[in-house]
Design an enzyme around this catalytic site. Structure first.
Site, PDB file in Angstrom:
ATOM      1  N   ASP A 258     -16.541  -5.532   9.515  1.00 14.29           N
ATOM      2  CA  ASP A 258     -17.236  -4.735   8.503  1.00 14.29           C
ATOM      3  C   ASP A 258     -18.724  -5.085   8.585  1.00 14.29           C
ATOM      4  O   ASP A 258     -19.148  -5.804   9.501  1.00 14.29           O
ATOM      5  CB  ASP A 258     -16.655  -4.982   7.106  1.00 14.29           C
ATOM      6  CG  ASP A 258     -16.939  -6.385   6.590  1.00 14.29           C
ATOM      7  OD1 ASP A 258     -17.441  -7.227   7.379  1.00 14.29           O
ATOM      8  OD2 ASP A 258     -16.690  -6.651   5.412  1.00 14.29           O
TER       9      ASP A 258
ATOM     10  N   GLU B 230      -9.230  -3.065  -0.123  1.00 12.42           N
ATOM     11  CA  GLU B 230     -10.067  -2.843   1.068  1.00 12.42           C
ATOM     12  C   GLU B 230     -10.661  -1.446   1.089  1.00 12.42           C
ATOM     13  O   GLU B 230     -11.812  -1.261   1.436  1.00 12.42           O
ATOM     14  CB  GLU B 230      -9.251  -3.095   2.342  1.00 12.42           C
ATOM     15  CG  GLU B 230      -9.055  -4.551   2.659  1.00 12.42           C
ATOM     16  CD  GLU B 230     -10.365  -5.289   2.864  1.00 12.42           C
ATOM     17  OE1 GLU B 230     -11.359  -4.677   3.289  1.00 12.42           O
ATOM     18  OE2 GLU B 230     -10.393  -6.496   2.580  1.00 12.42           O
TER      19      GLU B 230
ATOM     20  N   TYR C  93     -10.295  -0.544  11.052  1.00 15.18           N
ATOM     21  CA  TYR C  93     -10.749  -1.543  10.082  1.00 15.18           C
ATOM     22  C   TYR C  93      -9.679  -1.808   9.014  1.00 15.18           C
ATOM     23  O   TYR C  93      -9.289  -2.952   8.778  1.00 15.18           O
ATOM     24  CB  TYR C  93     -12.073  -1.115   9.416  1.00 15.18           C
ATOM     25  CG  TYR C  93     -12.413  -2.079   8.312  1.00 15.18           C
ATOM     26  CD1 TYR C  93     -13.009  -3.301   8.621  1.00 15.18           C
ATOM     27  CD2 TYR C  93     -12.029  -1.841   7.002  1.00 15.18           C
ATOM     28  CE1 TYR C  93     -13.246  -4.238   7.630  1.00 15.18           C
ATOM     29  CE2 TYR C  93     -12.260  -2.772   6.013  1.00 15.18           C
ATOM     30  CZ  TYR C  93     -12.872  -3.959   6.330  1.00 15.18           C
ATOM     31  OH  TYR C  93     -13.086  -4.901   5.364  1.00 15.18           O
TER      32      TYR C  93
ATOM     33  N   THR D 156     -24.327  11.930   1.616  1.00 15.97           N
ATOM     34  CA  THR D 156     -24.344  11.658   3.064  1.00 15.97           C
ATOM     35  C   THR D 156     -25.796  11.721   3.555  1.00 15.97           C
ATOM     36  O   THR D 156     -26.598  10.909   3.137  1.00 15.97           O
ATOM     37  CB  THR D 156     -23.412  12.614   3.865  1.00 15.97           C
ATOM     38  OG1 THR D 156     -23.821  13.950   3.655  1.00 15.97           O
ATOM     39  CG2 THR D 156     -21.977  12.456   3.441  1.00 15.97           C
TER      40      THR D 156
ATOM     41  N   TRP E 268      -7.131  -9.401  -5.121  1.00 18.22           N
ATOM     42  CA  TRP E 268      -6.060  -9.357  -4.120  1.00 18.22           C
ATOM     43  C   TRP E 268      -5.730 -10.739  -3.554  1.00 18.22           C
ATOM     44  O   TRP E 268      -4.777 -10.911  -2.811  1.00 18.22           O
ATOM     45  CB  TRP E 268      -6.440  -8.398  -2.993  1.00 18.22           C
ATOM     46  CG  TRP E 268      -7.631  -8.839  -2.188  1.00 18.22           C
ATOM     47  CD1 TRP E 268      -7.596  -9.530  -1.025  1.00 18.22           C
ATOM     48  CD2 TRP E 268      -9.006  -8.634  -2.501  1.00 18.22           C
ATOM     49  NE1 TRP E 268      -8.874  -9.765  -0.587  1.00 18.22           N
ATOM     50  CE2 TRP E 268      -9.770  -9.220  -1.476  1.00 18.22           C
ATOM     51  CE3 TRP E 268      -9.689  -8.004  -3.553  1.00 18.22           C
ATOM     52  CZ2 TRP E 268     -11.164  -9.213  -1.468  1.00 18.22           C
ATOM     53  CZ3 TRP E 268     -11.071  -7.988  -3.540  1.00 18.22           C
ATOM     54  CH2 TRP E 268     -11.793  -8.582  -2.507  1.00 18.22           C
TER      55      TRP E 268
END
Ligand code: SF4
Length: 366
Positions: free
Chosen positions: A138, A37, A120, A301, A24
Site C-alpha cells: 500500500d 482493509e 492488494y 477523481t 480488526w
C-alpha cells in the site's frame, strides 16, 4: 527469530512495542479484516476506524452484509467516495455466502475472483487473517521500501511496482506474515511517513535513501494526471415545504445515489440558465431560481468541480406534489429537509445539505 535478517528483526521488534489497538486486531477475523482493509483504502486511519466500527456494528457477519439492502450499505459508506467499492462488498459477501460457506476463501485465486478484490485486498486478508505468506503493497509500504532500497523510478510505474511487490514477498519471514505485513505498514504510517522521523528510526543503518541523503526524493512521485475543471448547476426545488430529489441511474457517475437534479453548465450559459434547462430536460418541469444558495468546490477523481446550487420554485401551475417524468433518474421523491438524512448523496450535495442546515436563511425549511 534467529534466522531473521536485521531488517526483519528490527521491524518485528518495533511492531511488538508500537502496535496500535485497532478493531480488526482483536480477533483477526477474515470478515472483519476484509471490511477494514477496503474501508482503509478510502480514507485515513483515524477517520477510517469510525467507519469500520459503524459498519461492523450494523453488519457484524458476512451473512448480515449479504442480506443487506444496497441503499443501507451506500448510506453507511457516505463520505468515503468510490461507491462501487461498497456495492462490490455486498456482492462479494453474497458470493461468499453462496459459494464459500460465508467465509473469505483461503485460496489466493478464489479470493481474487471475488468482486472488488484485487492483489492488494487478497494479500491483506490472506496474510492477516490466515497468516499466509502473501505480500501487501500500500502507500505506506511503497514509502518504506522505496527509501530502504532507493527505488528511483516513479512509484506507480510498472518497473517500480514489480520491484516493490517482489521485494515485499521476499521479505516476509516464514510463519510470520501476519505480524510482518502489519509491521511494515504500521512503520510506514507512524515513522517513515510523508515527513519521515529519521532521527528516531531504528532502520537508519539499513536505509539506502538515508545513507545517500535523498530521503526527501523518495518515493519518486507518480506523474500527475492534469485536473479537468467542470462547472455544474443543481436545484433544490421546494414546493409546499417539501424538496424534490431523484435517484441516479445504474450506469454513469454515482450510480444509485440520490441528488438534487441539475447538470453541466454548457458553453454560453449561466449556471441559473443551466439549472432551468436541466429541470425541463430531466423532469419536464418549469422552474425558476428563487436565489443562489452556494457555490461549492470539490474534487472528484481528476475533475475539479464547481457546483452552483439554487433554491428553485415552480413557475407553472402545479397542484399538490407533481409526479415527475424521469428522463435521467430511476426514482424521484418529495421529502422534508430532515428526511434528506436517510438518503445517500455525492459529496458535493451532502456538503450543500450541511451548509443549508447551518444557514439562518433556510431556518424556515430546516
Ligand atoms: S531512515 Fe528515514 S527514510 Fe529511512 S526507513 Fe527510517 S524513517 Fe524511513
Amino acid at each position: 527469530m534467529s534466522d531473521l535478517s536485521p531488517l526483519q528483526k528490527t521491524l518485528l521488534d518495533w511492531f511488538e512495542k508500537n502496535r496500535r489497538d485497532l478493531p480488526w486486531r482483536k480477533r483477526y477475523d477474515p470478515y472483519e479484516v476484509w471490511i477494514s482493509e477496503v474501508i482503509l483504502q478510502q480514507t485515513q486511519m483515524d477517520r477510517g476506524v469510525a467507519y469500520i466500527e459503524r459498519f461492523l456494528e450494523r453488519f457484524p457477519t458476512m451473512e448480515a452484509l449479504a442480506e443487506a439492502d444496497e441503499e443501507e450499505v451506500l448510506k453507511l459508506w457516505e463520505g468515503l467516495g468510490y461507491y462501487a467499492r461498497a456495492r462490490n462488498l455486498r456482492k462479494a459477501a453474497q458470493h461468499m455466502v453462496a459459494e464459500h460457506g460465508g467465509t473469505f476463501p483461503e485460496n489466493a485465486e478464489a479470493a481474487r475472483a471475488l468482486p472488488g478484490v484485487g492483489r492488494y485486498t487478497a494479500g491483506a486478508v490472506l496474510s492477516q487473517a490466515y497468516n499466509q505468506e502473501e505480500p501487501i503493497v500500500d502507500a505506506n509500504v511503497e514509502r518504506v521500501l522505496s527509501r530502504l532500497f532507493d527505488v528511483d523510478s516513479p512509484i506507480k510505474s510498472s518497473q517500480a511496482q514489480s520491484f516493490l511487490w517482489e521485494t515485499a514477498r521476499s521479505l516476509i519471514p516464514k510463519g510470520l506474515a501476519r505480524d510482518f505485513n502489519q509491521a511494515i505498514m504500521e512503520f510506514g504510517n507512524l515513522v517513515c511517513g510523508k515527513k519521515p522521523s529519521c532521527m528516531f528510526c531504528p532502520l537508519t543503518e539499513e536505509c539506502e535513501a538515508y545513507y545517500l541523503g535523498i530521503v526527501d526524493h523518495r518515493p519518486v512521485p507518480a506523474e500527475r494526471k492534469p485536473t479537468v475543471p467542470v462547472e455544474v448547476a443543481s436545484g433544490v426545488l421546494v414546493h409546499d415545504g417539501y424538496i424534490f430529489i431523484q435517484k441516479r441511474p445504474e450506469d454513469g457517475v454515482w450510480p444509485g445515489l440520490w441528488e438534487f437534479p441539475g447538470g453541466n453548465v454548457e458553453k454560453g450559459e449561466t449556471p441559473a440558465e443551466a439549472v432551468v434547462r436541466e429541470f425541463q430536460e430531466e423532469l419536464e418541469w418549469d422552474v425558476a431560481p428563487a436565489e443562489k444558495i452556494a457555490v461549492i468546490r470539490h474534487g472528484y477523481t481528476t475533475f475539479k468541480v464547481t457546483l452552483t446550487a439554487f433554491l428553485l420554485r415552480f413557475t407553472g401551475e402545479y397542484v399538490g406534489w407533481p409526479e415527475p417524468v424521469l428522463h435521467d433518474a430511476t426514482e424521484g421523491v418529495w421529502v422534508s429537509f430532515a428526511e434528506l438524512d436517510k438518503y445517500t448523496f455525492p459529496a458535493g450535495h451532502r456538503k450543500l445539505i450541511d451548509m443549508m442546515s447551518r444557514d439562518m436563511r433556510y431556518a424556515w425549511l430546516v
